[in-house]
Design a protein around this motif. Structure first.
Motif, PDB file in Angstrom:
ATOM      1  N   GLY A 273      11.912  61.976 110.521  1.00 16.61           N
ATOM      2  CA  GLY A 273      12.748  61.852 109.331  1.00 16.61           C
ATOM      3  C   GLY A 273      12.022  62.447 108.138  1.00 16.61           C
ATOM      4  N   TRP A 274      12.708  63.283 107.388  1.00 16.17           N
ATOM      5  CA  TRP A 274      12.054  63.913 106.227  1.00 16.17           C
ATOM      6  C   TRP A 274      13.023  64.064 105.074  1.00 16.17           C
ATOM      7  CZ3 TRP A 274       9.930  68.363 109.731  1.00 16.17           C
ATOM      8  CH2 TRP A 274      10.954  68.872 110.531  1.00 16.17           C
ATOM      9  N   THR A 275      12.542  63.774 103.885  1.00 12.72           N
ATOM     10  CA  THR A 275      13.355  63.839 102.667  1.00 12.72           C
ATOM     11  C   THR A 275      12.478  64.306 101.510  1.00 12.72           C
ATOM     12  OG1 THR A 275      12.858  61.555 102.000  1.00 12.72           O
ATOM     13  CG2 THR A 275      14.804  61.888 103.402  1.00 12.72           C
ATOM     14  N   SER A 276      13.111  64.559 100.368  1.00 15.05           N
ATOM     15  CA  SER A 276      12.379  64.788  99.121  1.00 15.05           C
ATOM     16  C   SER A 276      12.942  63.878  98.040  1.00 15.05           C
ATOM     17  CB  SER A 276      12.463  66.252  98.690  1.00 15.05           C
ATOM     18  OG  SER A 276      13.804  66.636  98.445  1.00 15.05           O
ATOM     19  N   ASP A 277      12.101  63.569  97.055  1.00 13.50           N
ATOM     20  CA  ASP A 277      12.448  62.522  96.093  1.00 13.50           C
ATOM     21  C   ASP A 277      13.346  62.977  94.948  1.00 13.50           C
ATOM     22  OD1 ASP A 277      10.970  60.716  97.524  1.00 13.50           O
ATOM     23  OD2 ASP A 277       9.274  60.651  96.143  1.00 13.50           O
ATOM     24  N   ALA A 278      13.145  64.197  94.426  1.00 11.87           N
ATOM     25  CA  ALA A 278      13.841  64.644  93.216  1.00 11.87           C
ATOM     26  C   ALA A 278      13.704  63.600  92.112  1.00 11.87           C
ATOM     27  CB  ALA A 278      15.317  64.930  93.513  1.00 11.87           C
ATOM     28  N   HIS A 279      12.467  63.147  91.913  1.00 10.42           N
ATOM     29  CA  HIS A 279      12.256  61.960  91.075  1.00 10.42           C
ATOM     30  C   HIS A 279      11.082  62.141  90.121  1.00 10.42           C
ATOM     31  CE1 HIS A 279      11.867  57.728  90.018  1.00 10.42           C
ATOM     32  NE2 HIS A 279      10.666  57.668  90.584  1.00 10.42           N
ATOM     33  N   HIS A 280       9.873  62.349  90.649  1.00  7.12           N
ATOM     34  CA  HIS A 280       8.663  62.451  89.837  1.00  7.12           C
ATOM     35  C   HIS A 280       7.593  63.133  90.689  1.00  7.12           C
ATOM     36  CE1 HIS A 280       4.996  61.085  87.680  1.00  7.12           C
ATOM     37  NE2 HIS A 280       5.777  61.043  86.622  1.00  7.12           N
ATOM     38  N   PHE A 281       6.640  63.816  90.035  1.00  9.71           N
ATOM     39  CA  PHE A 281       5.687  64.585  90.833  1.00  9.71           C
ATOM     40  C   PHE A 281       4.629  63.722  91.505  1.00  9.71           C
ATOM     41  CE2 PHE A 281       3.675  64.323  86.734  1.00  9.71           C
ATOM     42  CZ  PHE A 281       2.304  64.347  86.968  1.00  9.71           C
ATOM     43  N   THR A 282       4.458  62.454  91.071  1.00  6.28           N
ATOM     44  CA  THR A 282       3.522  61.564  91.776  1.00  6.28           C
ATOM     45  C   THR A 282       4.121  60.212  92.136  1.00  6.28           C
ATOM     46  OG1 THR A 282       2.606  60.742  89.677  1.00  6.28           O
ATOM     47  CG2 THR A 282       1.486  62.618  90.722  1.00  6.28           C
ATOM     48  N   LEU A 283       5.035  59.706  91.345  1.00  9.77           N
ATOM     49  CA  LEU A 283       5.577  58.367  91.590  1.00  9.77           C
ATOM     50  C   LEU A 283       6.631  58.411  92.691  1.00  9.77           C
ATOM     51  CD1 LEU A 283       5.938  57.039  87.926  1.00  9.77           C
ATOM     52  CD2 LEU A 283       4.076  56.617  89.555  1.00  9.77           C
ATOM     53  N   PRO A 284       6.562  57.504  93.662  1.00  7.78           N
ATOM     54  CA  PRO A 284       7.490  57.546  94.804  1.00  7.78           C
ATOM     55  C   PRO A 284       8.890  57.067  94.434  1.00  7.78           C
ATOM     56  CG  PRO A 284       6.066  55.617  94.960  1.00  7.78           C
ATOM     57  CD  PRO A 284       5.571  56.404  93.785  1.00  7.78           C
ATOM     58  N   ASN A 285       9.850  57.470  95.243  1.00  9.27           N
ATOM     59  CA  ASN A 285      11.252  57.099  95.046  1.00  9.27           C
ATOM     60  C   ASN A 285      11.711  56.261  96.235  1.00  9.27           C
ATOM     61  OD1 ASN A 285      13.945  56.909  94.425  1.00  9.27           O
ATOM     62  ND2 ASN A 285      14.403  59.076  94.714  1.00  9.27           N
ATOM     63  N   ARG A 286      11.968  55.012  95.990  1.00  7.59           N
ATOM     64  CA  ARG A 286      12.306  54.079  97.070  1.00  7.59           C
ATOM     65  C   ARG A 286      13.497  54.545  97.900  1.00  7.59           C
ATOM     66  NH1 ARG A 286      13.389  47.755  95.588  1.00  7.59           N
ATOM     67  NH2 ARG A 286      14.414  47.044  97.510  1.00  7.59           N
ATOM     68  N   ALA A 287      14.542  55.042  97.253  1.00  8.36           N
ATOM     69  CA  ALA A 287      15.773  55.386  97.973  1.00  8.36           C
ATOM     70  C   ALA A 287      15.543  56.494  98.994  1.00  8.36           C
ATOM     71  CB  ALA A 287      16.860  55.794  96.981  1.00  8.36           C
ATOM     72  N   THR A 288      14.781  57.516  98.618  1.00 10.48           N
ATOM     73  CA  THR A 288      14.589  58.637  99.538  1.00 10.48           C
ATOM     74  C   THR A 288      13.538  58.328 100.600  1.00 10.48           C
ATOM     75  OG1 THR A 288      13.176  59.601  97.800  1.00 10.48           O
ATOM     76  CG2 THR A 288      15.415  60.434  98.011  1.00 10.48           C
ATOM     77  N   ILE A 289      12.593  57.433 100.299  1.00  6.51           N
ATOM     78  CA  ILE A 289      11.664  56.968 101.331  1.00  6.51           C
ATOM     79  C   ILE A 289      12.427  56.158 102.384  1.00  6.51           C
ATOM     80  CG2 ILE A 289       9.753  55.367 101.766  1.00  6.51           C
ATOM     81  CD1 ILE A 289       8.517  56.372  99.142  1.00  6.51           C
ATOM     82  N   VAL A 290      13.318  55.311 101.933  1.00  5.48           N
ATOM     83  CA  VAL A 290      14.156  54.539 102.863  1.00  5.48           C
ATOM     84  C   VAL A 290      14.918  55.490 103.787  1.00  5.48           C
ATOM     85  CG1 VAL A 290      16.231  53.100 103.004  1.00  5.48           C
ATOM     86  CG2 VAL A 290      14.378  52.471 101.442  1.00  5.48           C
ATOM     87  N   ARG A 291      15.462  56.560 103.210  1.00  5.76           N
ATOM     88  CA  ARG A 291      16.199  57.531 104.032  1.00  5.76           C
ATOM     89  C   ARG A 291      15.299  58.175 105.069  1.00  5.76           C
ATOM     90  NH1 ARG A 291      18.137  61.693 100.235  1.00  5.76           N
ATOM     91  NH2 ARG A 291      18.234  62.913 102.173  1.00  5.76           N
ATOM     92  N   ALA A 292      14.090  58.538 104.676  1.00  2.00           N
ATOM     93  CA  ALA A 292      13.183  59.203 105.629  1.00  2.00           C
ATOM     94  C   ALA A 292      12.842  58.282 106.795  1.00  2.00           C
ATOM     95  CB  ALA A 292      11.912  59.649 104.909  1.00  2.00           C
ATOM     96  N   ILE A 293      12.549  57.019 106.491  1.00  2.00           N
ATOM     97  CA  ILE A 293      12.241  56.055 107.551  1.00  2.00           C
ATOM     98  C   ILE A 293      13.448  55.849 108.456  1.00  2.00           C
ATOM     99  CG2 ILE A 293      11.623  53.652 108.020  1.00  2.00           C
ATOM    100  CD1 ILE A 293      10.072  53.684 105.351  1.00  2.00           C
ATOM    101  N   ALA A 294      14.606  55.643 107.840  1.00  2.00           N
ATOM    102  CA  ALA A 294      15.823  55.400 108.616  1.00  2.00           C
ATOM    103  C   ALA A 294      16.181  56.614 109.472  1.00  2.00           C
ATOM    104  CB  ALA A 294      16.978  55.047 107.671  1.00  2.00           C
ATOM    105  N   GLN A 295      15.987  57.820 108.938  1.00  2.00           N
ATOM    106  CA  GLN A 295      16.284  59.034 109.702  1.00  2.00           C
ATOM    107  C   GLN A 295      15.371  59.164 110.920  1.00  2.00           C
ATOM    108  OE1 GLN A 295      16.066  62.460 107.128  1.00  2.00           O
ATOM    109  NE2 GLN A 295      17.834  61.830 105.909  1.00  2.00           N
TER     110      GLN A 295
END
Length: 421
Positions: A273-295
């Motif tokens: 599973g792989w995604t990108s955050d479109a959020h911040h260059f260092t701070l993680p984005n919960r929604a897209t991390i959830v997608r990567a794990i779920a994928q």
């Protein structure tokens, strides 16, 4: 384009080099004892309070016997030789011979976040102190991210695709994921995949310190008198990553070629599973991390309840650890209370582009031995009281499926599900 072959993909060998030891065996022996491999930096001078790092112990390319003096002089980016050595050892672990039959069907994908930054530093020093003609003509090859894989090919004789997946701290996982897809589809039969990082130079150490990414070891910190306590993912007093060097190479093979060559499967690459955050260059984005794990779980054709262990990204930063745990809660729900979650970075530090590959190898080795490695230096954080973080000691835990997470600067996420055999 032809339809993919949909072949199953297996890990048949691997080797690593970490702050715990310059080989898989040396690392494993210390990891299972719950040790950490950190010390104050000895490779360079730095006045930074972020001076605790993970250095490779006993690493000397000249002692390996297969590099001549000219090579050692010209190829002054350490990740080149480390990649070559790990590829040689991983192939030996797999029992795979590169020859006229296997060589054209073997690819090499090696990621790195910072590439040959150590070679660039030498070039700058030569330019300023000795003049422009003293800049090495090998500088640009040393900086090319694909060159470590290319040099390994020259040494070993494989002629399949070589390139460097650039996914910052998720590069190692991207290499494994892309290699698995290439084998699945029929582009090659074997892949050497992983990541290598040799980044311990003053500018990199100071750069991480100035962006408040690495721990600053003050006199009142518990790591001041004991640097091995500097990396403490999920602990209440976590204060930042411990920058480390290291590398990991995994050998992957198509299912039908293993029987032909007498190779032993050690784990299957089951889902990506792989995604990108479109959020911040260092701070993680919960929604897209959830997608990567779920994928990754969905790609493995499993449900969250089928995952039996999580090898966490677990960097030891306040925000990163919190978001990863929140993401796991979102995906696993009530299942999470019975799933051990631990971070190898508590023992080996953050090896940036190499992290995913090293952690995959350690996770597979632990699964084969019916263990999970610990999160060392752990002092409980009440916010994670519902979590089984495998504190401080390795534990017997028979399991056949685990998830390995990797997230990187720029908002890049790659998660992989591995299955035991």
């Amino acid at each position: 384009m032809r339809a993919p072959l949909n072949r199953r993909v297996y890990i048949v060998g691997y080797d690593i080099a970490t702050a715990l030891g310059s080989s898989l065996d040396a690392t494993w022996q210390r990891a299972v004892r719950g040790e950490a491999g950190f010390r104050r930096v000895s490779r360079c001078d730095t006045s930074s309070r972020s001076n605790v790092v993970g250095e490779l112990p006993d690493w000397d390319p000249a002692a390996l016997g297969y590099f001549d003096r000219k090579d050692l002089y010209n190829w002054n980016a350490d990740y080149v030789f480390l990649t070559m050595a790990l590829c040689i050892r991983a192939l030996a672990h797999a029992g795979l011979e590169i020859n006229a039959e296997t060589g054209p069907r073997t690819a090499c994908l090696v990621g790195s976040a910072l590439n040959g930054s150590d070679a660039l530093r030498i070039a700058f020093e030569n330019y300023t102190s000795k003049g422009p003609l003293k800049v090495s003509p090998y500088l640009l090859p040393n900086l090319c991210a694909n060159l470590p894989a290319g040099k390994a090919g020259m040494q070993l004789g494989f002629t399949g695709p070589i390139f460097s997946p650039q996914g910052a701290c998720a590069s190692g996982n991207y290499a494994i994921a892309l290699g698995a897809r290439m084998i699945r589809d029929g582009d090659c039969d074997f892949v050497l995949a992983g990541g290598v990082e040799t980044c311990l130079i003053p500018e990199i150490i100071q750069g991480f310190a100035n962006m408040w990414a690495t721990i600053k070891v003050d006199p009142n910190d518990r790591a001041f008198n004991d640097p091995t306590q500097a990396s403490r993912p999920f602990s209440i007093d976590r204060r930042g990553i411990v920058l480390a060097e290291g590398g990991g190479i995994l050998v992957m093979a198509a299912e039908e070629r293993m029987a032909d060559l007498g190779l032993t499967p050690r784990a299957e690459v089951l889902g990506v599973g792989w995604t990108s955050d479109a959020h911040h260059f260092t701070l993680p984005n919960r929604a897209t991390i959830v997608r990567a794990i779920a994928q990754a779980i969905d790609d493995a054709e499993l449900t969250p309840g089928d995952i039996e262990y999580v090898n966490a990204h677990g960097t030891s930063t306040a925000k990163g650890d919190k978001v990863e745990i929140e993401s796991l809660r979102d995906v696993f729900g009530s299942h999470l209370v019975r799933i051990p979650v631990s971070s190898n970075k508590s023992q080996i530090g953050h090896t940036l582009g190499a992290a995913g590959a090293i952690e995959a190898a350690l996770g597979i080795e632990a699964m084969r031995r019916e263990l999970v490695l610990p999160t060392v230096n752990h002092i409980p954080d009440p916010e994670f009281a519902d979590m089984d973080l495998v504190p401080n000691q390795a534990r017997r835990h028979p399991h056949t499926v685990f998830l390995s997470n990797a997230f990187g600067f720029g908002g890049t996420n790659c998660c992989i599900v591995f299955k035991g055999v």
